[in-house]
Design an enzyme around this catalytic site. Structure first.
Site, PDB file in Angstrom:
ATOM      1  CE  LYS A   1      33.374  53.560  34.142  1.00 45.56           C
ATOM      2  NZ  LYS A   1      32.401  54.349  34.934  1.00 45.56           N
TER       3      LYS A   1
ATOM      4  CD  GLU B   1      30.486  53.592  37.964  1.00 44.71           C
ATOM      5  OE1 GLU B   1      29.477  53.160  37.353  1.00 44.71           O
ATOM      6  OE2 GLU B   1      31.538  53.918  37.382  1.00 44.71           O
TER       7      GLU B   1
ATOM      8  CG  ASP C   1      25.121  52.794  37.665  1.00 42.11           C
ATOM      9  OD1 ASP C   1      24.904  53.549  36.705  1.00 42.11           O
ATOM     10  OD2 ASP C   1      26.147  52.866  38.362  1.00 42.11           O
TER      11      ASP C   1
END
Length: 610
Positions: free
Chosen positions: A74, A181, A203
């Site tokens: 990612k 997200e 996050d």
């Protein structure tokens, strides 16, 4: 849910782990494979470049196959080879440059993973993870799944979002929405809350960090601002431990930890130490270096906190910028929701609590909350839930390069999406019949300091004096945060436009080719997948057989007991070397039939005990 074909799942495509979830009238839930909720975002290829294992098995044997086990992909999504920089040195597997040409010129800088003689781009590898989650959902529902909502870090730029969407297409999935997200996490957090509140979603995942400030007004989730760093996460915290061990091994033994196998091993050790220090005061590290050389080290939680402090400082600086952009104070924040596995670290929670002057909310599972929120958005899009509205923003400013190399911004960061902006430009030379438009993303004032997303040409402009042509450039950002750009010269009506293909992204033709290849190889991929499932079943059934033999073996005929033991050994041996899934399935069925008398003895014993 009225129609089976309307099933839309939510997917959290993570750096370390990925999950798939579904929401119905009873609420959101994770779709497991029976043993695990999460799927490690790890893939192992064989020497020919075929996928050999995905998830837990691939991660478990990473040290044995260091150069063919791919992880943390990612962090490379939507990024060119030159942009990876120091990242490549830390990886156990080889990453190389894959250039692409258009009209005889090299136009795009792509990073690719080298396996044998094959090269795989990050979207292709991510597609394999998505296919595995797709397969898991299909097994759960007993039907084909073709639609999904996929989450991305809020600070992902256009190139990274497009790379994620490309991965979905290659995997055979229609990505109906890309959701940030932290915003997805807020959906899960606010599911049962009917309140007015400003919340912060902190996050910190395996590879990225985001801070998002949202306002909850009953069923309306409105993003106020977002900030972050797409190159800051748990991997970087692990590397602090790796750097410590590497330095001390070099100083004490004169050895360099630079082979693929040792890099994989060190990565695993560091992650274990990090996890242990989330709940303990110290953790021990021991590495056998061969030739009677053993590196031993006890790392205290205080040492660990000192090592990771600069990284946490960087996250809090992002928090300051997000507060400034939203024009709110820490006192205005009613709740801080912690998301991502790295927020389990006590020091992270402590620093975040001190910054926001409130105790962070940790009741939600930080690893699952994003996938659950994605499934909520999927439920909204499928029409199953109509009482929630999600208003998101674009993370970075967008514009074009103007005369002299300046950045002319058309859409400012933290603008609500979808959105559109048009601005007029002109020519600077007499008789100019074409204009090259360089699309930029970033916050700096000069084009060279921003990221070029792509270039296109507006041609066919009638020759006029400089300043006479009026060129309207229009930027349109859709609900996924994906950018479309068009240009029109007013006098002639000449139009040009593109959906930006980043200079380090895949072209539509490449995506089509990769999708076609995935369909072509679907049969072999499914066969390989079936072999993985069968081997897992063999392991489960034989382990269960061992337990039953230990408990009830004395209740059956000794000859039968010996037959079961021999069959168990034979099946395990065959499973390790088997290449034919049908034959392995047949052997497994035969073994299960052999086990029937033992199972009956166990049932009889349980009935007698009752």
């Amino acid at each position: 849910m009225s129609k089976k074909q309307d099933i839309i799942v939510g997917i959290d495509l993570g750096t370390t782990n990925s999950l798939v979830a579904f929401a119905d009238e009873s609420g959101p839930s994770i779709i497991s494979d029976g043993d695990h909720d999460s799927l490690p975002s790890v893939i192992r290829f064989d020497e020919q470049g075929k996928i050999e294992a995905i998830g837990h098995d691939a991660r478990k044997h990473a040290v044995e196959y260091p150069e063919r086990t791919i992880y943390s992909i990612k962090r490379m999504m939507g990024r060119g080879f030159d942009q990876l920089g120091e990242e490549i040195k830390h990886l156990a597997y080889p990453v190389t440059r894959r250039t692409s040409t258009e009209d005889g010129e090299e136009t795009r800088d792509l990073a690719a993973v080298s396996v044998g003689e094959k090269l795989f781009t990050p979207p292709e590898i991510s597609a394999a993870i998505l296919r595995e989650l797709k397969y898991r959902a299909e097994k759960h529902f007993g039907q084909e799944i073709t639609k999904t909502v996929v989450t991305v870090p809020a600070y992902f730029d256009d190139a990274q979002r497009q790379a994620t969407r490309d991965a979905g297409v290659i995997a055979g999935l229609e990505v109906v929405r890309i959701v940030n997200e932290p915003t997805a996490a807020a959906l899960a957090y606010g599911l049962d809350r009917q309140e007015h509140a400003t919340i912060a979603v902190y996050d910190l995942g395996g590879g990225t960090f985001d801070i998002t400030l949202l306002q909850l007004n009953g069923d309306v989730f409105e993003v106020l601002s977002t900030n972050g760093d797409t190159h800051l996460g748990g991997d970087d915290l692990d590397r602090e431990i790796i750097k410590l061990a590497t330095r001390e091994i070099r100083d004490k033994f004169g050895l360099e930890i630079d082979t693929p196998a040792t890099k994989q091993a060190m990565r695993s050790f560091a992650e274990q130490i990090k996890i242990a220090l989330s709940s303990k005061d110290s953790a021990s590290l021991e590495i056998d270096l061969g030739q009677d050389r053993v590196y031993r080290r006890t790392i205290t939680v205080t040492e660990f906190e000192e090592m990771i402090a600069p990284w946490i400082d960087r996250t809090l600086e992002c928090c300051r910028r997000a507060l400034r952009d939203a024009q709110v104070q820490t006192a205005d924040i009613g709740q801080v929701v912690m998301v991502g596995g790295s927020t389990r670290i006590g020091y992270v929670r402590k620093r975040v609590g001190e910054f926001f002057k409130t105790r962070p909310y940790t009741a939600l599972n930080p690893e699952q909350v994003v996938a659950l929120g994605a499934s909520m958005q999927a439920s909204i899009l499928s029409g199953d839930r109509r009482d929630m509205l999600l208003l998101d923003v674009t993370p970075l400013s967008l514009g074009i390069e103007t005369m002299g190399g300046a950045m002319g911004k058309l859409i400012m960061k933290n603008t609500k999406i979808p959105c559109q902006a048009t601005e007029a430009f002109t020519t600077f030379q007499d008789g100019q019949t074409a204009v090259k438009i360089n699309v930029l993303q970033g916050e700096r004032e000069l084009a060279r300091d921003c990221r070029s997303l792509g270039v296109f040409n507006l041609t066919g402009i009638p020759p006029m004096s400089a300043g006479m042509p009026k060129i309207d450039v229009t930027f349109l950002i859709d609900q996924n945060g994906i950018l479309n750009v068009s240009a029109k010269e007013r006098r002639s009506g000449t139009v040009a436009g593109i959906q930006i293909v980043p200079a380090h992204g895949l072209t539509p033709d490449e995506v089509k080719r990769m999708t076609a290849e995935s369909i072509t190889h679907a049969v072999s991929d499914m066969t390989a997948h079936r072999m993985i499932d069968l081997r897992n079943q063999v392991a489960f059934d034989t382990n269960k057989a061992e337990q039953m033999l230990a408990q009830h073996g004395h209740r059956i005929d000794p000859t039968l007991k010996l037959k079961i033991e021999e069959s168990m050994i034979a099946l395990r041996t065959f499973a390790e070397e088997a290449e034919n899934a049908n034959e392995l399935a047949k052997r497994l069925t035969e073994f299960d039939h052999t086990m029937v008398p033992l199972a009956e003895a166990g049932i009889a014993a349980a009935a007698g005990e009752d």
